[in-house]
Design a protein around this motif. Structure first.
Motif, PDB file in Angstrom:
ATOM      1  N   LEU A   1     -15.814 165.342   1.006  1.00 56.87           N
ATOM      2  CA  LEU A   1     -15.737 164.745   2.339  1.00 56.87           C
ATOM      3  C   LEU A   1     -15.653 163.224   2.269  1.00 56.87           C
ATOM      4  CD1 LEU A   1     -18.228 166.906   4.407  1.00 56.87           C
ATOM      5  CD2 LEU A   1     -15.768 166.736   4.706  1.00 56.87           C
ATOM      6  N   LEU A   2     -16.484 162.615   1.442  1.00 52.97           N
ATOM      7  CA  LEU A   2     -16.447 161.160   1.324  1.00 52.97           C
ATOM      8  C   LEU A   2     -15.152 160.680   0.683  1.00 52.97           C
ATOM      9  CD1 LEU A   2     -20.134 160.351   0.422  1.00 52.97           C
ATOM     10  CD2 LEU A   2     -18.914 159.760   2.500  1.00 52.97           C
ATOM     11  N   SER A   3     -14.612 161.468  -0.237  1.00 53.16           N
ATOM     12  CA  SER A   3     -13.322 161.098  -0.842  1.00 53.16           C
ATOM     13  C   SER A   3     -12.212 161.130   0.207  1.00 53.16           C
ATOM     14  CB  SER A   3     -12.975 162.030  -1.999  1.00 53.16           C
ATOM     15  OG  SER A   3     -13.943 161.937  -3.009  1.00 53.16           O
ATOM     16  N   LEU A   4     -12.231 162.142   1.071  1.00 55.40           N
ATOM     17  CA  LEU A   4     -11.246 162.210   2.153  1.00 55.40           C
ATOM     18  C   LEU A   4     -11.418 161.042   3.131  1.00 55.40           C
ATOM     19  CD1 LEU A   4     -11.178 166.042   2.881  1.00 55.40           C
ATOM     20  CD2 LEU A   4      -9.392 164.663   1.819  1.00 55.40           C
ATOM     21  N   LEU A   5     -12.668 160.690   3.441  1.00 54.70           N
ATOM     22  CA  LEU A   5     -12.930 159.544   4.292  1.00 54.70           C
ATOM     23  C   LEU A   5     -12.396 158.273   3.653  1.00 54.70           C
ATOM     24  CD1 LEU A   5     -14.371 158.243   6.775  1.00 54.70           C
ATOM     25  CD2 LEU A   5     -16.369 158.003   5.288  1.00 54.70           C
ATOM     26  N   LEU A   6     -12.587 158.130   2.367  1.00 52.98           N
ATOM     27  CA  LEU A   6     -12.108 156.958   1.644  1.00 52.98           C
ATOM     28  C   LEU A   6     -10.582 156.868   1.689  1.00 52.98           C
ATOM     29  CD1 LEU A   6     -13.089 154.609  -0.147  1.00 52.98           C
ATOM     30  CD2 LEU A   6     -12.695 156.093  -2.099  1.00 52.98           C
ATOM     31  N   VAL A   7      -9.900 157.981   1.477  1.00 48.41           N
ATOM     32  CA  VAL A   7      -8.435 157.996   1.545  1.00 48.41           C
ATOM     33  C   VAL A   7      -7.974 157.635   2.954  1.00 48.41           C
ATOM     34  CG1 VAL A   7      -6.413 159.524   1.430  1.00 48.41           C
ATOM     35  CG2 VAL A   7      -8.138 159.594  -0.372  1.00 48.41           C
ATOM     36  N   PHE A   8      -8.655 158.153   3.949  1.00 54.29           N
ATOM     37  CA  PHE A   8      -8.313 157.846   5.342  1.00 54.29           C
ATOM     38  C   PHE A   8      -8.478 156.355   5.632  1.00 54.29           C
ATOM     39  CE2 PHE A   8      -9.756 157.508   9.819  1.00 54.29           C
ATOM     40  CZ  PHE A   8      -8.583 157.921  10.429  1.00 54.29           C
ATOM     41  N   LEU A   9      -9.596 155.771   5.211  1.00 57.05           N
ATOM     42  CA  LEU A   9      -9.839 154.346   5.441  1.00 57.05           C
ATOM     43  C   LEU A   9      -8.827 153.471   4.712  1.00 57.05           C
ATOM     44  CD1 LEU A   9     -13.734 154.207   5.275  1.00 57.05           C
ATOM     45  CD2 LEU A   9     -12.288 153.938   7.287  1.00 57.05           C
ATOM     46  N   ILE A  10      -8.462 153.844   3.510  1.00 60.85           N
ATOM     47  CA  ILE A  10      -7.464 153.082   2.762  1.00 60.85           C
ATOM     48  C   ILE A  10      -6.109 153.171   3.465  1.00 60.85           C
ATOM     49  CG2 ILE A  10      -6.164 153.010   0.588  1.00 60.85           C
ATOM     50  CD1 ILE A  10      -8.823 153.689  -0.819  1.00 60.85           C
ATOM     51  N   GLY A  11      -5.780 154.336   4.019  1.00 65.75           N
ATOM     52  CA  GLY A  11      -4.535 154.484   4.781  1.00 65.75           C
ATOM     53  C   GLY A  11      -4.515 153.595   6.008  1.00 65.75           C
ATOM     54  N   ILE A  12      -5.628 153.521   6.709  1.00 64.50           N
ATOM     55  CA  ILE A  12      -5.720 152.656   7.893  1.00 64.50           C
ATOM     56  C   ILE A  12      -5.560 151.194   7.492  1.00 64.50           C
ATOM     57  CG2 ILE A  12      -7.317 151.762   9.646  1.00 64.50           C
ATOM     58  CD1 ILE A  12      -8.393 154.585   9.947  1.00 64.50           C
ATOM     59  N   GLN A  13      -6.208 150.788   6.401  1.00 62.48           N
ATOM     60  CA  GLN A  13      -6.106 149.402   5.958  1.00 62.48           C
ATOM     61  C   GLN A  13      -4.689 149.054   5.534  1.00 62.48           C
ATOM     62  OE1 GLN A  13      -9.287 149.242   3.031  1.00 62.48           O
ATOM     63  NE2 GLN A  13     -10.382 147.848   4.383  1.00 62.48           N
ATOM     64  N   THR A  14      -4.009 149.976   4.886  1.00 63.13           N
ATOM     65  CA  THR A  14      -2.619 149.738   4.482  1.00 63.13           C
ATOM     66  C   THR A  14      -1.734 149.558   5.706  1.00 63.13           C
ATOM     67  OG1 THR A  14      -2.961 151.059   2.496  1.00 63.13           O
ATOM     68  CG2 THR A  14      -0.691 150.677   3.158  1.00 63.13           C
ATOM     69  N   ASN A  15      -1.931 150.400   6.707  1.00 64.87           N
ATOM     70  CA  ASN A  15      -1.159 150.292   7.947  1.00 64.87           C
ATOM     71  C   ASN A  15      -1.438 148.960   8.647  1.00 64.87           C
ATOM     72  OD1 ASN A  15       0.543 151.121  10.052  1.00 64.87           O
ATOM     73  ND2 ASN A  15      -1.193 151.950  11.195  1.00 64.87           N
ATOM     74  N   ASP A  16      -2.704 148.581   8.736  1.00 65.93           N
ATOM     75  CA  ASP A  16      -3.063 147.310   9.371  1.00 65.93           C
ATOM     76  C   ASP A  16      -2.474 146.131   8.609  1.00 65.93           C
ATOM     77  OD1 ASP A  16      -4.440 148.616  11.330  1.00 65.93           O
ATOM     78  OD2 ASP A  16      -6.432 148.210  10.498  1.00 65.93           O
ATOM     79  N   TYR A  17      -2.463 146.202   7.295  1.00 67.40           N
ATOM     80  CA  TYR A  17      -1.910 145.127   6.480  1.00 67.40           C
ATOM     81  C   TYR A  17      -0.415 144.962   6.746  1.00 67.40           C
ATOM     82  CZ  TYR A  17      -0.118 142.678   2.404  1.00 67.40           C
ATOM     83  OH  TYR A  17       0.541 141.812   1.593  1.00 67.40           O
ATOM     84  N   GLN A  18       0.311 146.094   6.779  1.00 69.55           N
ATOM     85  CA  GLN A  18       1.756 146.022   7.016  1.00 69.55           C
ATOM     86  C   GLN A  18       2.056 145.515   8.423  1.00 69.55           C
ATOM     87  OE1 GLN A  18       2.911 150.018   6.036  1.00 69.55           O
ATOM     88  NE2 GLN A  18       3.200 149.533   3.876  1.00 69.55           N
ATOM     89  N   LYS A  19       1.279 145.950   9.392  1.00 73.33           N
ATOM     90  CA  LYS A  19       1.466 145.487  10.768  1.00 73.33           C
ATOM     91  C   LYS A  19       1.177 143.993  10.872  1.00 73.33           C
ATOM     92  CE  LYS A  19      -0.226 146.379  15.435  1.00 73.33           C
ATOM     93  NZ  LYS A  19      -1.225 147.091  16.235  1.00 73.33           N
ATOM     94  N   GLY A  20       0.117 143.536  10.243  1.00 67.42           N
ATOM     95  CA  GLY A  20      -0.229 142.124  10.261  1.00 67.42           C
ATOM     96  C   GLY A  20       0.814 141.264   9.578  1.00 67.42           C
TER      97      GLY A  20
END
Length: 149
Positions: A53-72
């Motif tokens: 569960l925590l590994s899936l949460l980590l992958v999800f958070l990294i995906g969000i950060q990647t998206n935010d980085y590209q948008k920024g």
């Protein structure tokens, strides 16, 4: 209609997503602790679900950060183009760039500029290397909101 000032574009800095970084670091620490506990514990299945569960949460958070980085990154490019354009307009009109506001956050054909108390429609060529300003009149200039003063 919302207008954005020159200062708005200057002050736009990439927001640090400190909370997202802290969550990723926290999730990594917890995963490491659970892996250590699992290796010491005789029952190997006890912490497996939590680690998954925590590994899936980590992958999800990294995906969000990647998206935010590209948008920024894209927004930063748009803002720098807009600052360059507003500087060019201020030189052409011989006004202080801080007296100029625009109704879009990115370059767009037929956008509206407000210079002091006059409004201009901007017409660009196809590759946005030249522009023409035409004085225009707004139908309802009382509904104008200026952001970034």
């Amino acid at each position: 209609m919302e207008f954005f000032t020159y200062n708005y574009f200057v002050n736009q800095s990439s927001n640090s997503h400190i909370y997202q970084y802290l969550l990723v670091i926290l999730a990594l620490i917890i995963i490491l602790l659970l892996i250590l506990r699992r290796s010491k514990n005789k029952s190997r299945l006890k912490y497996r679900d939590l680690i998954i569960l925590l590994s899936l949460l980590l992958v999800f958070l990294i995906g969000i950060q990647t998206n935010d980085y590209q948008k920024g990154k894209a927004e930063k490019g748009n803002y720098s183009q807009m600052l360059f354009f507003l500087d060019a307009v201020s030189k052409k009109k011989l006004v202080d760039p801080e007296t100029i506001s625009v109704n879009y956050k990115y370059l767009k054909d037929e956008m509206v500029l407000k210079i002091n108390n006059k409004y201009y429609q901007v017409n660009f060529n196809s590759d946005f290397t030249t522009f023409k300003l035409e004085e225009t009149v707004l139908v309802n200039d009382e509904s104008i909101k200026v952001t970034g003063k």
